[in-house]
Each structure stands twice: as structure tokens, then as C-alpha cells.
Design an enzyme around this catalytic site. Structure first.
Site, PDB file in Angstrom:
ATOM      1  N   HIS A 179       0.826  -1.201   0.000  1.00  0.00           N
ATOM      2  CA  HIS A 179       0.000   0.000   0.000  1.00  0.00           C
ATOM      3  C   HIS A 179       0.865   1.257   0.000  1.00  0.00           C
ATOM      4  O   HIS A 179       2.056   1.201   0.300  1.00  0.00           O
ATOM      5  CB  HIS A 179      -0.919   0.014   1.232  1.00  0.00           C
ATOM      6  N   GLN A 247      -4.127   4.347   4.053  1.00  0.00           N
ATOM      7  CA  GLN A 247      -3.199   3.503   3.303  1.00  0.00           C
ATOM      8  C   GLN A 247      -3.984   2.748   2.236  1.00  0.00           C
ATOM      9  O   GLN A 247      -4.722   1.819   2.551  1.00  0.00           O
ATOM     10  CB  GLN A 247      -2.486   2.510   4.239  1.00  0.00           C
ATOM     11  N   ASP A 279       7.664  -5.497   2.927  1.00  0.00           N
ATOM     12  CA  ASP A 279       6.655  -5.347   3.979  1.00  0.00           C
ATOM     13  C   ASP A 279       5.281  -5.852   3.537  1.00  0.00           C
ATOM     14  O   ASP A 279       4.836  -5.592   2.415  1.00  0.00           O
ATOM     15  CB  ASP A 279       6.555  -3.871   4.366  1.00  0.00           C
ATOM     16  N   GLU A 321       8.526 -10.191   4.919  1.00  0.00           N
ATOM     17  CA  GLU A 321       7.841  -9.839   6.163  1.00  0.00           C
ATOM     18  C   GLU A 321       6.433 -10.411   6.055  1.00  0.00           C
ATOM     19  O   GLU A 321       5.488  -9.743   5.675  1.00  0.00           O
ATOM     20  CB  GLU A 321       7.827  -8.321   6.366  1.00  0.00           C
ATOM     21  N   ASP A 391       7.161  -4.302  16.504  1.00  0.00           N
ATOM     22  CA  ASP A 391       5.766  -4.740  16.476  1.00  0.00           C
ATOM     23  C   ASP A 391       5.391  -5.444  17.779  1.00  0.00           C
ATOM     24  O   ASP A 391       6.218  -5.675  18.654  1.00  0.00           O
ATOM     25  CB  ASP A 391       5.546  -5.676  15.288  1.00  0.00           C
ATOM     26  N   ARG A 515       1.670  -0.004  20.668  1.00  0.00           N
ATOM     27  CA  ARG A 515       2.962  -0.519  20.224  1.00  0.00           C
ATOM     28  C   ARG A 515       4.064   0.520  20.424  1.00  0.00           C
ATOM     29  O   ARG A 515       5.251   0.172  20.469  1.00  0.00           O
ATOM     30  CB  ARG A 515       2.895  -0.960  18.761  1.00  0.00           C
TER      31      ARG A 515
END
Length: 639
Positions: A179, A247, A279, A321, A391, A515
Site C-alpha cells: 500500500h 493507506q 513489507d 515480512e 511490532d 505498540r
């Protein structure tokens, strides 16, 4: 198209471009038929297929011609050592540029710090241009060809790369494939109705197709961003947004998107990126009626990225990822005839989560059972081994394996959450729940390593005994990731046991996402005179530094697909062997409990002598029928 016809077309193309480099010809000739077939499989019915393929070939030539002589020399060195990223010499650290030391120039100033600790591979969290507020910590990219101005200029970045390469250091970049930000020029033009750029995204005039898609789509952030589509009132349309509403998912069914993204990747390869972290790759292809992760087309796309990268920049490596089940993650290395031709590296997320489970339960049964269930990965591929990252920690254990141990899957997860987040039974953890499933109470876990290992709590209470136990837990996590084989990745701040960051609650753009609890600003006062300090933070730093140094001197800690786990009856212990190319074996024994326990001589079936050498202490130990190992201790034993 027949192979002879493909090669004929390739020959005409090369003659027209007049590239003389024989290595480029060799790589393009070897990969062209495969690339052609993969592209045809994906885009046979696309109206842009011929234009896209022509642009792709031109991109390969253009980027190779722009690649510097130094980069080409580095490529050839690595081609002769194709799994260079699996070496025992490689040790990584991941960090946020601004949280670490302000900007690119600040990062450059800290090269001596990396060298002192033993870090030679640095993963920069997203550093590209993003909107100021809604940017998902850098993962909503506004411009793929510009750096974030708060980190400096492109010249500053290039100067940083130059210094890294002078010091034989590697750079990992987050490449956000799934994205882009709704502020990206493609999205701006698409919002205006430009037909070319509308095709770069998934647009819908009403909810009919979005509703059909959502029948098989998971919600990634159900608490903070429910749903998978965002309504655009100015055009009365819906756009696909799996992560956040700002996104927009890129439409890889359009080959022009693929060409743009491969060209962008090659642009950054030429800027000096050594490894791309690709990603959110599991979500790159969507189909109505199919689960929106791990579709076969995702793997074809990744093979195209990898093969095109190998033609232009064969010294570059690729990380998947994809935080998915073990039987799925193994596919991201490539399967069948594509084995090893997809991603070179993947995150060992399952092991990471299981190591925290074992610390909470003092029991390694689920960890061992889960490890044995993971299919063997291809040769010349490796894992990123890590204990913490930017994360959360997802408790994505295999329910079937949990049940086989006689445990209730949900209750087991709830116990771990109570242990790390609620101080259950006097637990040492100061974590917090992330993304709670309100019907079940299940969640993921946020918190720094220091907070989850009890260091933060013990320091607040000035409890010296608990401080030492917490340090041993941190040492345990680091000793494991350094000895498993593969690429160990230290999370910045863990080397000095940074506590949770509670200041994020005062930031309007971050307070909704806990996070940020484990995304702390580096405290450089902790490392002043650290070698001469006796502070608890200095103890963590100096032990990690020692472990890294030992790792680099131990060829068995490279990844040669030689990792052997021993199914040992003492459930507190994790035992595994690593063997180098000359047959020298290192036995690793880890005690996941706060109690002293024992291991038996029978662990060493082929041991003739009575002594083994402990790499960590630098001394021999006598091996008897029964041998003690202390609370949270780790042994690296060699004959």
C-alpha cells in the site's frame, strides 16, 4: 511463447541497447525465460501487458547502467558467496532513525557505537517521505523516491551509505509493497478520477463488491481501523484499505504497478541498500471468495521482484515480512523449481513468540513440538532470529499442537497474557494487551524487552535479586538468537534494557496505538563509560557485546541448515546442536526457569572425554552423570 522465440526477442533487445557487460548478459539471459513466464501467468489478460513488459526490460537496463562501479564490484564478491547473509559474522540491529539519534547525520556519528557492540547490519525503520500525522509509523509512503525531510536530505542519506560501506556495514530498508499513503501522487490523481491511476488501486462505486471481498478477509486492526474499505465522499466511491483508511492498497493485477515498484526497488538498490525487507507481502494479491493472505499470485510477484533484482543487483538480498503460520512462511523461500528463488530471508516469528511462551510457563514442550512441525527450509536461505522488534508479540501458536499437550488453546493464551500484562502470580512482566478480541479476551502483547523480562519492575523496586534475574532473562533471549544460525536482529534499546515508553500517550498521533510502548528514544547517558560501569544497563550491554564477539569467532553459528534440536526430557531445558562445515559441533543448553536444574551426560552421545569447553565463560567444565545449570543460564559447549 516458445523459449527460442523468447531468446530471439531478448537478443534483439540487447543488441538495440548495446550493453557490453558480460555478467549482465549472463544474468538476463538466464532469468529472462523465467521472468517472461511468470509475467505471462499473471498478466496474460491485462490490456497493459505488452507495454508493461517493455517498460520492465527498459527499467532493468537503465538501472544497471546507473549502478556504480563500486556497487557492481560488491555484487560480484557476493555472487561468489551467495548466502553471505547467513554468516556467523553478520549481526543486525533494527532502529528508528529519529529515536536512535535524531537523523541520518546523527546515525552516521554512531558508527563507532555499532562497531564497539559488534553490529554490522542496520535495519532502518521506514525513512521515506510520509505525511506528518497519519503515517502508521512510516508505513504510509507519500513519495517512494524521497527521504523523510526530518531525517535529512538525500545527500545526507548517501553520505550515511558511503560511511556504512567504508566500515563494511550493511543497510536494510523497509520497502512497503502492499500500500501507499492516500497523499501519494498516484492516490491524489486517482481521487481526481484519472483513469490510469485509478487502476493503480481497487476502486468500487458501491458496497456490492467490497461486501463480497470481506466475506473472506480478515481485519488487521479491528480496534483502531475496522473494515477493509474506506468511503470517499467527494466521489461517492469506496477504495480498498486493508491496514488503515489512509493507506490505499496497490492493485498488482495491473502490471504497471509491478513495473513502478520494481523500478523503485532498483532505484534504492543503486543508492546502496543491501537488503530489502518486503513489507506486508502476504496481502499483495486479492480475490473475491479467497482468503486475503498467501495467495499463489503473491509468490509469483515476489519471484519477479527477486529475479529482476538479481539481474541488476545480484548482491542484494530480500526478506519476506510475512507473519503467518510456519507451513505458510516456508513457502516464501520458494517451492518446487522456484525453491530458493523467492525471498532469501524470513522472520522466525513463530520461534520468537514461543520463546516468550516458554519463559512464562518455564516449560519448553510447546516450543520443541512447534519447532519439529516446521518444514525444512531450502539451502542458502535463512531466518531473522529476534526476541523483540517494533511490532507486538502475537501468540499465533498452532492450536492443534497446544491441544496435543493437553492444554486448552484459549486458556493457555490467556494465561500468557495475564503473566506478561497483569502481574499474575507475582509475575515480573509490565506488558500491555494490543488488539483485544472482546469476545474471547485473546490479544497480542506490547512492551519492551526490559519490561517483559522484569528489568523495569525490578529497577523501580530496587530489588537487586530480581534485577539480576531480569538481566539473565535478557541475556537468555540474546544468547538464543545469536546461536540459532541465521541473521540475529537486536532491537535498538534492548542492548541497554530501555524500559517502556509511556510518553506516547501524550502524542495525539500515537496514543491510540500502544505498540509505541516499546518504541523508546535512545538514552545515550546510559552508554557513557559503559565498559567501566557496573550499572545494570552496562551489565546487559557488556554481556551482549561478549556474546556477539564469541558468535563471530564460531563458524558453527552460521546457518548451514544444520540446526538440530534434541528432544530432552527435562521440560525446563531447550537443547540444540549447531555444526560447522568442518564437523565441529556446539551444543547449546538453555534453562527457561528461575530454578537451578540438571542435565545428564547422556545428552552427549558421542562424548569420549570428560570435559567440554564453555564458550561463554571461556573455561572447561567437567561433565558428570548429572550436571547443574543455573537459573536462566545458557551454555555454549564445545568439545
Amino acid at each position: 511463447m516458445q523459449q527460442a522465440e523468447k531468446l530471439s526477442k531478448l537478443n534483439i533487445f540487447l543488441e538495440d541497447k548495446k550493453i557490453k557487460d558480460k555478467n549482465f548478459h549472463l544474468r538476463l539471459g538466464a532469468n529472462f525465460p523465467i521472468i517472461s513466464d511468470l509475467y505471462q501467468n499473471l498478466y496474460a489478460n491485462s490490456p497493459y501487458k505488452d507495454e508493461g513488459f517493455d517498460l520492465l526490460l527498459k527499467s532493468l537496463v537503465k538501472n544497471f547502467e546507473e549502478r556504480s562501479a563500486m556497487q557492481k564490484k560488491r555484487d560480484l564478491t557476493r555472487v561468489s558467496n551467495p548466502n553471505w547473509y547467513s554468516s556467523e559474522k553478520i549481526v543486525g540491529m533494527m532502529l528508528y532513525v529519529d529515536l536512535f539519534n535524531t537523523d541520518f547525520n546523527g546515525l552516521k556519528e554512531k558508527i563507532p557505537y555499532f562497531r564497539d557492540l559488534g553490529i554490522n547490519t542496520v535495519h532502518l525503520m521506514p525513512f521515506l517521505d510520509v505525511p506528518e500525522f497519519e503515517n502508521d509509523g512510516g508505513y504510509a509512503v507519500r513519495n517512494y523516491r524521497e527521504v523523510n525531510p526530518k531525517f535529512g536530505t538525500m545527500k545526507d542519506f548517501e553520505a550515511l551509505v558511503y560511511e556504512f560501506q567504508k566500515n563494511d556495514m550493511n543497510l536494510i530498508m523497509d520497502f512497503v509493497l502492499n500500500h501507499c499513503a492516500d497523499h501519494h501522487q498516484w492516490a491524489v490523481e486517482a481521487r481526481k478520477g484519472h483513469p490510469k491511476y485509478k487502476d493503480f488501486f481497487y476502486f468500487f462505486p458501491d458496497r456490492n463488491l467490497p461486501n463480497a471481498y470481506e466475506q473472506t478477509m480478515i481485519e488487521i486492526f479491528p480496534d483502531t481501523s475496522p473494515g477493509n474499505f474506506t468511503y470517499l465522499p467527494e466521489s461517492n466511491q469506496w477504495v480498498m484499505t486493508l491496514f488503515y483508511g489512509y493507506q490505499w492498497d496497490l492493485n498488482y493485477k495491473n502490471p504497471m504497478v509491478l513495473v513502478e515498484m520494481i523500478d523503485t526497488m532498483l532505484f534504492w538498490s543503486n543508492k546502496g541498500i543491501d537488503v530489502f525487507r518486503l513489507d506486508a507481502v502476504a496481502f499483495m494479491w486479492k480475490e473475491i471468495g479467497k482468503f486475503n493472505q498467501n495467495l499463489p499470485e503473491v509468490h509469483l510477484l515476489l519471484q519477479l521482484f527477486k529475479l529482476c533484482g538479481q539481474i541488476v543487483a545480484p548482491g542484494v538480498a530480500y526478506i519476506a515480512e510475512a507473519i503467518v503460520a510456519p507451513e505458510e512462511i516456508i513457502k516464501y523461500f520458494g517451492q518446487g523449481i522456484a525453491q530458493g528463488d523467492e525471498c532469501d530471508i524470513a522472520y522466525n516469528a513463530n520461534f520468537m513468540a514461543l520463546s516468550w511462551e516458554a519463559l512464562a510457563t518455564r516449560n519448553t514442550n510447546l516450543l520443541k513440538k512447534s519447532i519439529n512441525a516446521v518444514p525444512k527450509k531450502p539451502r542458502n536461505t535463512t531466518w531473522i532470529n529476534y526476541a523483540r522488534c517494533h511490532d507486538d508479540i502475537g501468540l499465533g501458536f498452532d492450536d492443534k499442537l497446544v491441544l496435543e499437550l493437553g492444554l486448552d488453546s484459549l486458556q493457555h493464551r490467556l494465561y500468557i497474557l495475564k503473566h506478561y500484562c497483569d502481574g499474575f502470580n507475582g509475575s515480573f512482566g509490565l506488558g500491555q494487551r494490543f488488539m483485544i478480541e472482546h469476545e474471547t479476551g485473546n490479544a497480542r502483547i506490547s512492551g519492551s524487552m526490559a519490561a517483559l523480562c522484569g528489568f523495569e519492575k525490578a529497577l523501580k523496586e530496587n530489588n537487586q535479586e530480581q534485577i539480576q534475574l531480569a538481566i539473565k532473562r535478557i541475556n537468555l533471549q540474546h544468547a538464543i538468537i545469536l546461536s540459532l544460525g541465521g541473521l540475529p536482529m537486536i532491537y535498538s534499546g534492548d542492548e541497554v534494557a530501555l524500559p517502556n515508553n509511556y510518553d506516547y500517550l501524550n502524542d495525539e498521533s500515537k496514543k491510540y496505538d500502544n505498540r509505541w510502548l516499546h518504541r523508546s528514544k535512545m538514552d545515550w547517558s546510559l552508554v557513557e563509560n559503559i565498559e567501566d560501569s557496573s550499572s545494570p544497563q552496562a551489565q546487559v550491554y557488556n554481556k551482549l557485546k561478549q556474546l556477539i564477539e564469541i558468535r563471530k569467532q564460531t563458524p558453527a553459528f552460521a546457518d548451514n541448515n544444520d540446526l538440530e534440536f534434541i528432544d530432552y526430557e527435562n521440560t525446563h531445558l531447550l537443547v540444540y546442536n549447531k555444526t560447522d562445515n568442518k564437523g565441529e559441533k556446539i551444543c547449546v543448553i538453555v534453562n527457561f526457569s528461575e530454578f537451578d536444574t540438571v542435565f545428564e551426560r547422556s545428552l552427549f552421545a558421542d562424548l569420549n572425554e570428560s570435559k567440554l569447553f564453555n564458550l561463554i565463560t571461556g573455561s572447561e567444565i567437567e561433565i558428570r552423570e548429572k550436571n547443574f545449570i543455573g537459573a536462566y543460564d545458557v551454555l555454549w559447549l564445545r568439545k
